[in-house]
Enzyme design. Structure first.
Site, PDB file in Angstrom:
ATOM      1  N   THR A 167      40.441  36.664  40.127  1.00 27.59           N
ATOM      2  CA  THR A 167      40.489  35.195  39.945  1.00 27.59           C
ATOM      3  C   THR A 167      41.311  34.911  38.694  1.00 27.59           C
ATOM      4  O   THR A 167      42.529  34.813  38.769  1.00 27.59           O
ATOM      5  CB  THR A 167      39.080  34.573  39.846  1.00 27.59           C
ATOM      6  OG1 THR A 167      38.342  35.221  38.835  1.00 27.59           O
ATOM      7  CG2 THR A 167      38.360  34.680  41.170  1.00 27.59           C
TER       8      THR A 167
ATOM      9  N   THR B 126      29.904  42.357  34.740  1.00 30.58           N
ATOM     10  CA  THR B 126      31.149  41.959  35.371  1.00 30.58           C
ATOM     11  C   THR B 126      30.822  40.996  36.486  1.00 30.58           C
ATOM     12  O   THR B 126      29.659  40.826  36.865  1.00 30.58           O
ATOM     13  CB  THR B 126      31.879  43.146  35.995  1.00 30.58           C
ATOM     14  OG1 THR B 126      33.165  42.677  36.413  1.00 30.58           O
ATOM     15  CG2 THR B 126      31.152  43.672  37.216  1.00 30.58           C
TER      16      THR B 126
END
Lengths: 411, 411
Positions: free
Chosen positions: B159, B196
């Site tokens: 992203t 993460t």
């Protein structure tokens, strides 16, 4: 600092300050770190003045905080000495010796016991306090003492503050007029558990130490402990209240005495005004943000959730970008560790409910939200839908200014 | 994003990737949010593949996280479908329906039960997942499946990541060669409790589910749960490990079997490599920071103190400014709420002890510290002087880049 910071766009002008009977102040330039400005303030209190204090909960407090905690074991205060530019924190035995030397010198000048002298230092951590410059400047500071020294004092305690902070209230206790007046400084390393770096309030009211201390602790919880700039808790934070007793109001020996109600409200209001000034001068702040949480399982849970939202870098940068990114608010609620149910959660920004009970409000009117985000005062409300717990906290946005200021503080 | 971000100065090139027997992958452009790039990855696992997973502890998780938790109640995995651009978080009942629909369509194409399909979505929160575009792209995704699709898959899940992240280890279990290979994405909203956003690791090793899950949970605690970019815990975090079992190593039924030792070390090492890549791609990061804490009362206390330092905006901005401001490190230790004694605290930066037992080291050589701060990898060590507890965590600095990225993410 290499060059002066621009004044915060959220700054408030100094109010119309008055005198507090029994309090004289002065400010001098002691050359501690800054050039061409005052950096040392001295306040003298009339004999019999009672002190109350709330100090940082940081486990590695500065030497002046340790000094004040000890000094507060007796209720009396005769002097307050505050310097800017050097925090006298993590300075080992030399730091405590510097406190002792400064208090001794002040006590000698003002003819009082050293334990009636309160001390504070803010600025860089870990550098030896240049106590000789402070002690050398004391005679000039004493000579300058005057009842109208409040504004000068507010300016002398500034570090990265971009405007001086002061507030005043005039009220009555059982018909006797009394006044409350205070000054504060910020403006980074500001988080709960004594949120501002320094705030000093004085009143001419006559109140016993236990009531004074309770009033201060209670008022602090809804003001200085309900603000956050960057989640960092300073090693030097303190809030003190000095009562000279010269107003000669009737004696009060119960904190719930109705005669004290007006005073209590005014004090709380003044503390919140000062606390919000600290947020308004948060490093790099361009927006003042109020976060309300309702429907939590308890008030404490609401307070923790509100602070979690207020401290989220992603929420704060979105506000800086004028983006009504309520998804980040949901994320912050979820990471708080407090009871929350995704499917009961509602979020409003600027009075418009964007999400209700776990989902976006279909076709909600985005125009007023967009307009609200462009303003200087942002309001976010989260309803948990679980219980009656509620809380309000204040913060500011996270901008390039914060990085500029804190990436080069010591250079 | 309006324009592509510059690649992180801390980026690492993709390693020499290989195949994992029993795993085929593909990446397609489904037009979910981004234009001109792949945004959907599909992985197909051979029948009999065992899955293990660790998911975000955020109390408001996304629908795909809920889906995966349920799917993991049986040990088998046949597919993994991941999209970028939309997180399918806080999307109410429609969000769960979208998961169900995507899993059904994938299951039909690959001829398996829907509960063997694992799902993940990352990107904007609170917007309806465009499931029709995802389902419409599935046939092309299936057609593209191939054993060498790892690098393309690593790119498709990005992203705000500025570089694709992958790692590989070749080891043996009781003489049988096995391989471990994984991909990950970051890179904001990264904090402990699944640090993460997404990481997927596959191996051809043959291992039972309980051992696989234990290995993953244990490896996660020293890698993904020991990194932080901005203290914000995503609603979508997940780490999964898939074991196809095609390596045909001897059966292992005890996690402490010496035959598993090499595999365990390699897995932990690979997880840490992936986790550090996430930090290296932390939004706006210019420096990778390792914080070691020793001498704490316990390992848990050391971990909390290390994270408190790693999450302090003042510490992070000082590092961005290449300022060895160890005073802020002391502040962060103090605010952690963990046992600490100011007068036993020592701080080293880049191997140079700046403060020892509560005070600055007189005349320490500042030159190597200044040089160290200019580097890309910063090491801070704090010794509490209290006990044997120790921990290591990693973070990055806080720069203008973070504000740029997060102030305009949705625009």
């Amino acid at each position: 600092m290499a060059k002066p910071l621009p004044v915060s766009p959220l700054a408030r002008p100094l109010p119309d300050l008055a005198t507090i009977a029994g309090v004289r102040l002065s400010a001098v330039a002691a050359g501690i770190r800054y050039q061409g400005r005052t950096d040392l303030m001295l306040a003298e209190f009339v004999p019999g003045t009672i002190a109350a204090g709330v100090y940082t909960k940081n486990a590695c407090p500065g030497a002046p905080v340790l000094w004040c905690r000890t000094a507060l074991t007796t209720p009396y205060a005769r002097a307050l000495l505050v310097n800017a530019g050097n925090a006298n924190v993590f300075t080992g035995r030399a730091g405590m010796q510097a406190c002792s030397d400064c208090a001794d010198a002040t006590a000698q000048l003002l003819d009082c016991p050293p334990q009636d002298v309160f001390l504070a230092s803010t600025g860089v951590i870990g550098e030896k306090l240049p106590q000789d410059r402070i002690i050398g400047a004391l005679p000039a500071a004493k000579a300058g003492l005057n009842e109208n020294g409040w504004a000068d004092a507010a300016r002398a305690i500034m570090t990265t503050d971009t405007f001086p902070k002061a507030a005043r209230r005039d009220v009555k206790i059982a018909g006797t007029p009394v006044r409350i007046q205070g000054i504060a400084k910020g403006s980074g390393m500001v988080a709960p558990d004594m949120a501002t770096m320094l705030a000093y309030v004085a009143t001419d009211a006559k109140l016993p130490q236990n009531i004074l201390q309770s009033l201060l602790a209670s008022g602090c919880s809804q003001s200085f402990n309900a603000i956050t700039v960057d989640s960092d808790t300073s090693t030097s934070d303190m809030l003190m209240l000095f009562a000279t007793g010269l107003a000669d109001n009737p004696e009060i020996d119960d904190i719930n005495d109705p005669a004290l109600a007006e005073f209590t409200l005014a004090l709380n209001d003044l503390l919140l005004e000062l606390a919000l000034m600290v947020v308004r001068d948060g490093e790099g702040a361009t927006k003042l943000v109020r976060i309300g949480v309702t429907g939590a399982e308890s008030n404490l849970s609401a307070h923790r959730i509100a602070l979690c939202i207020a401290n989220s870098p992603l929420v704060k940068t979105a506000i800086a970008g004028e983006d009504a990114n309520w998804g980040r608010v949901v994320m912050a609620v979820g990471k708080s560790g407090e009871p929350a149910d995704r499917d009961r959660l509602s979020v409003a920004i600027g009075g418009t409910w964007i999400a209700k009970e776990g989902g976006v409000v279909e076709n909600y009117d985005e125009a007023p939200v967009v307009a609200h985000m462009k303003g200087q005062e942002i309001e976010i409300v989260v309803d948990l839908g679980l219980g009656d717990g509620e809380a309000r906290v204040w913060t500011c946005d996270l901008t390039h200014g914060y990085i500029d200021i804190n990436g080069s503080y010591r250079s």
